[in-house]
Design a protein around this motif. Structure first.
Motif, PDB file in Angstrom:
ATOM      1  N   GLU A 175       0.815  -1.219   0.000  1.00 38.32           N
ATOM      2  CA  GLU A 175       0.000   0.000   0.000  1.00 38.32           C
ATOM      3  C   GLU A 175       0.849   1.271   0.000  1.00 38.32           C
ATOM      4  OE1 GLU A 175      -2.725  -0.275   3.270  1.00 38.32           O
ATOM      5  OE2 GLU A 175      -3.513  -2.203   2.589  1.00 38.32           O
ATOM      6  N   HIS A 176       2.150   1.118  -0.223  1.00 42.42           N
ATOM      7  CA  HIS A 176       3.077   2.265  -0.267  1.00 42.42           C
ATOM      8  C   HIS A 176       3.011   3.092   1.017  1.00 42.42           C
ATOM      9  CE1 HIS A 176       3.746   1.165  -4.389  1.00 42.42           C
ATOM     10  NE2 HIS A 176       2.478   1.348  -4.679  1.00 42.42           N
ATOM     11  N   HIS A 177       2.999   2.386   2.163  1.00 40.62           N
ATOM     12  CA  HIS A 177       2.914   3.081   3.444  1.00 40.62           C
ATOM     13  C   HIS A 177       4.249   3.770   3.781  1.00 40.62           C
ATOM     14  CE1 HIS A 177       4.554  -0.872   4.474  1.00 40.62           C
ATOM     15  NE2 HIS A 177       5.072  -0.302   5.549  1.00 40.62           N
ATOM     16  N   TRP A 178       4.157   4.703   4.701  1.00 45.64           N
ATOM     17  CA  TRP A 178       5.312   5.486   5.153  1.00 45.64           C
ATOM     18  C   TRP A 178       5.779   4.944   6.501  1.00 45.64           C
ATOM     19  CZ3 TRP A 178       7.463   9.509   2.326  1.00 45.64           C
ATOM     20  CH2 TRP A 178       6.728   9.938   1.211  1.00 45.64           C
ATOM     21  N   THR A 179       7.082   4.771   6.640  1.00 47.54           N
ATOM     22  CA  THR A 179       7.640   4.193   7.850  1.00 47.54           C
ATOM     23  C   THR A 179       9.079   4.670   8.038  1.00 47.54           C
ATOM     24  OG1 THR A 179       8.131   2.080   8.953  1.00 47.54           O
ATOM     25  CG2 THR A 179       8.363   2.121   6.581  1.00 47.54           C
ATOM     26  N   PRO A 180       9.562   4.693   9.268  1.00 50.60           N
ATOM     27  CA  PRO A 180      10.993   4.926   9.462  1.00 50.60           C
ATOM     28  C   PRO A 180      11.786   3.726   8.929  1.00 50.60           C
ATOM     29  CG  PRO A 180       9.762   5.312  11.486  1.00 50.60           C
ATOM     30  CD  PRO A 180       8.839   4.634  10.530  1.00 50.60           C
ATOM     31  N   PRO A 181      13.085   3.883   8.710  1.00 52.57           N
ATOM     32  CA  PRO A 181      13.884   2.736   8.270  1.00 52.57           C
ATOM     33  C   PRO A 181      13.903   1.649   9.344  1.00 52.57           C
ATOM     34  CG  PRO A 181      15.283   4.659   8.704  1.00 52.57           C
ATOM     35  CD  PRO A 181      13.876   5.110   8.819  1.00 52.57           C
ATOM     36  N   LYS A 182      13.669   0.423   8.893  1.00 57.65           N
ATOM     37  CA  LYS A 182      13.670  -0.730   9.802  1.00 57.65           C
ATOM     38  C   LYS A 182      13.781  -1.997   8.974  1.00 57.65           C
ATOM     39  CE  LYS A 182       8.721  -1.765   9.994  1.00 57.65           C
ATOM     40  NZ  LYS A 182       8.490  -1.237   8.654  1.00 57.65           N
ATOM     41  N   ALA A 188       9.645  15.459   7.666  1.00 59.66           N
ATOM     42  CA  ALA A 188       8.375  16.081   8.042  1.00 59.66           C
ATOM     43  C   ALA A 188       8.366  16.443   9.523  1.00 59.66           C
ATOM     44  CB  ALA A 188       7.225  15.123   7.743  1.00 59.66           C
ATOM     45  N   ARG A 189       7.741  17.578   9.821  1.00 62.96           N
ATOM     46  CA  ARG A 189       7.515  17.936  11.223  1.00 62.96           C
ATOM     47  C   ARG A 189       6.521  16.957  11.821  1.00 62.96           C
ATOM     48  NH1 ARG A 189       8.785  23.264   9.299  1.00 62.96           N
ATOM     49  NH2 ARG A 189      10.438  24.127  10.606  1.00 62.96           N
ATOM     50  N   LEU A 190       6.393  16.971  13.124  1.00 58.10           N
ATOM     51  CA  LEU A 190       5.647  15.943  13.844  1.00 58.10           C
ATOM     52  C   LEU A 190       4.257  15.677  13.275  1.00 58.10           C
ATOM     53  CD1 LEU A 190       5.439  13.925  16.178  1.00 58.10           C
ATOM     54  CD2 LEU A 190       4.599  15.811  17.593  1.00 58.10           C
ATOM     55  N   GLU A 191       3.431  16.688  13.130  1.00 60.02           N
ATOM     56  CA  GLU A 191       2.039  16.429  12.719  1.00 60.02           C
ATOM     57  C   GLU A 191       1.947  15.869  11.301  1.00 60.02           C
ATOM     58  OE1 GLU A 191      -0.491  16.026  14.690  1.00 60.02           O
ATOM     59  OE2 GLU A 191       0.923  16.539  16.260  1.00 60.02           O
ATOM     60  N   GLU A 192       2.792  16.377  10.393  1.00 57.33           N
ATOM     61  CA  GLU A 192       2.802  15.821   9.040  1.00 57.33           C
ATOM     62  C   GLU A 192       3.310  14.383   9.063  1.00 57.33           C
ATOM     63  OE1 GLU A 192       4.642  16.425   4.553  1.00 57.33           O
ATOM     64  OE2 GLU A 192       5.407  17.691   6.171  1.00 57.33           O
ATOM     65  N   ALA A 193       4.326  14.120   9.864  1.00 57.33           N
ATOM     66  CA  ALA A 193       4.861  12.758   9.983  1.00 57.33           C
ATOM     67  C   ALA A 193       3.779  11.804  10.493  1.00 57.33           C
ATOM     68  CB  ALA A 193       6.074  12.738  10.904  1.00 57.33           C
ATOM     69  N   CYS A 194       3.024  12.241  11.483  1.00 48.63           N
ATOM     70  CA  CYS A 194       1.935  11.411  12.023  1.00 48.63           C
ATOM     71  C   CYS A 194       0.857  11.177  10.965  1.00 48.63           C
ATOM     72  CB  CYS A 194       1.344  12.041  13.269  1.00 48.63           C
ATOM     73  SG  CYS A 194       2.429  11.946  14.706  1.00 48.63           S
ATOM     74  N   GLN A 207       2.153   6.547  14.970  1.00 46.30           N
ATOM     75  CA  GLN A 207       1.885   7.929  15.381  1.00 46.30           C
ATOM     76  C   GLN A 207       2.244   8.113  16.857  1.00 46.30           C
ATOM     77  OE1 GLN A 207      -2.260   8.173  14.364  1.00 46.30           O
ATOM     78  NE2 GLN A 207      -1.847   8.701  12.227  1.00 46.30           N
ATOM     79  N   ASP A 208       1.837   7.154  17.677  1.00 46.07           N
ATOM     80  CA  ASP A 208       2.148   7.220  19.107  1.00 46.07           C
ATOM     81  C   ASP A 208       3.658   7.190  19.343  1.00 46.07           C
ATOM     82  OD1 ASP A 208      -0.569   7.298  19.622  1.00 46.07           O
ATOM     83  OD2 ASP A 208      -0.697   5.186  20.240  1.00 46.07           O
ATOM     84  N   THR A 209       4.375   6.394  18.547  1.00 47.42           N
ATOM     85  CA  THR A 209       5.830   6.298  18.671  1.00 47.42           C
ATOM     86  C   THR A 209       6.492   7.617  18.293  1.00 47.42           C
ATOM     87  OG1 THR A 209       5.792   3.916  18.282  1.00 47.42           O
ATOM     88  CG2 THR A 209       7.876   5.047  17.849  1.00 47.42           C
ATOM     89  N   LEU A 210       6.031   8.239  17.220  1.00 48.33           N
ATOM     90  CA  LEU A 210       6.578   9.534  16.819  1.00 48.33           C
ATOM     91  C   LEU A 210       6.322  10.594  17.890  1.00 48.33           C
ATOM     92  CD1 LEU A 210       5.545   9.476  13.062  1.00 48.33           C
ATOM     93  CD2 LEU A 210       7.905   9.566  13.923  1.00 48.33           C
ATOM     94  N   ARG A 211       5.131  10.587  18.452  1.00 54.91           N
ATOM     95  CA  ARG A 211       4.813  11.570  19.511  1.00 54.91           C
ATOM     96  C   ARG A 211       5.650  11.312  20.767  1.00 54.91           C
ATOM     97  NH1 ARG A 211      -0.607  11.253  17.131  1.00 54.91           N
ATOM     98  NH2 ARG A 211      -0.950  13.270  16.147  1.00 54.91           N
ATOM     99  N   ALA A 212       5.864  10.038  21.094  1.00 54.80           N
ATOM    100  CA  ALA A 212       6.698   9.694  22.250  1.00 54.80           C
ATOM    101  C   ALA A 212       8.141  10.151  22.017  1.00 54.80           C
ATOM    102  CB  ALA A 212       6.648   8.190  22.507  1.00 54.80           C
TER     103      ALA A 212
END
Length: 149
Positions: A35-42, A117-123, A132-137
């Motif tokens: 689905e071409h999702h967005w994620t940090p490298p992992k 991206a800044r926090l809200e755009e990244a979420c 989203q919870d991980t980015l906010r944490a």
């Protein structure tokens, strides 16, 4: 047994007039599959490999950023648990700062795009609640961590 993956929430500080942490952007990669999702490298842990080594290897493979480009931030480790195609998966994320904000990102074939991206755009890009919870944490951790610097 759960699939295990490890990666980094990577951030950079912009040299703009906004006070910390509003000068922080997070790196997200868009997959070239599914689905071409967005994620940090992992990525998945190889046999005999420790978790942090996996996170560093996968970040180098997927984004072209090596250990020399990153500074791991103490005191942050987030563990996510979810299912992928009916199988349990766990992912560990460390938090790392890009030492030079101008360092180029080089994508592997696994990804078709990246964005700082800044926090809200990244979420918004991340879509999944646990990410989203991980980015906010991570952002909260940086707020308190910066106060101690």
């Amino acid at each position: 047994m759960a699939l295990r993956a490890c990666g980094f929430i990577i951030f950079r500080r912009l040299a703009n007039p906004a006070p910390p942490p509003d000068n922080i952007e997070y790196l997200l990669l868009q997959t070239s599959y599914g689905e071409h999702h967005w994620t940090p490298p992992k990525g998945h842990v190889d046999p005999g490999e420790d978790d942090l080594t996996t996170a560093l290897r996968e970040t180098k493979e997927e984004a072209g950023l090596g250990a020399e480009d990153l500074r791991v931030i103490d005191g942050f480790l987030q563990e996510l648990h979810y299912e992928v195609r009916g199988r349990p998966k766990e992912v560990l994320y460390w938090l790392a700062e890009l030492r030079d904000p101008g360092t180029a990102v080089t994508l592997s074939d696994e990804h078709q795009d990246y964005r700082w991206a800044r926090l809200e755009e990244a979420c918004s890009l991340a879509q999944h609640r646990d990410m989203q919870d991980t980015l906010r944490a991570a952002h909260r951790h940086l707020e308190t961590w910066q106060d101690k610097q």
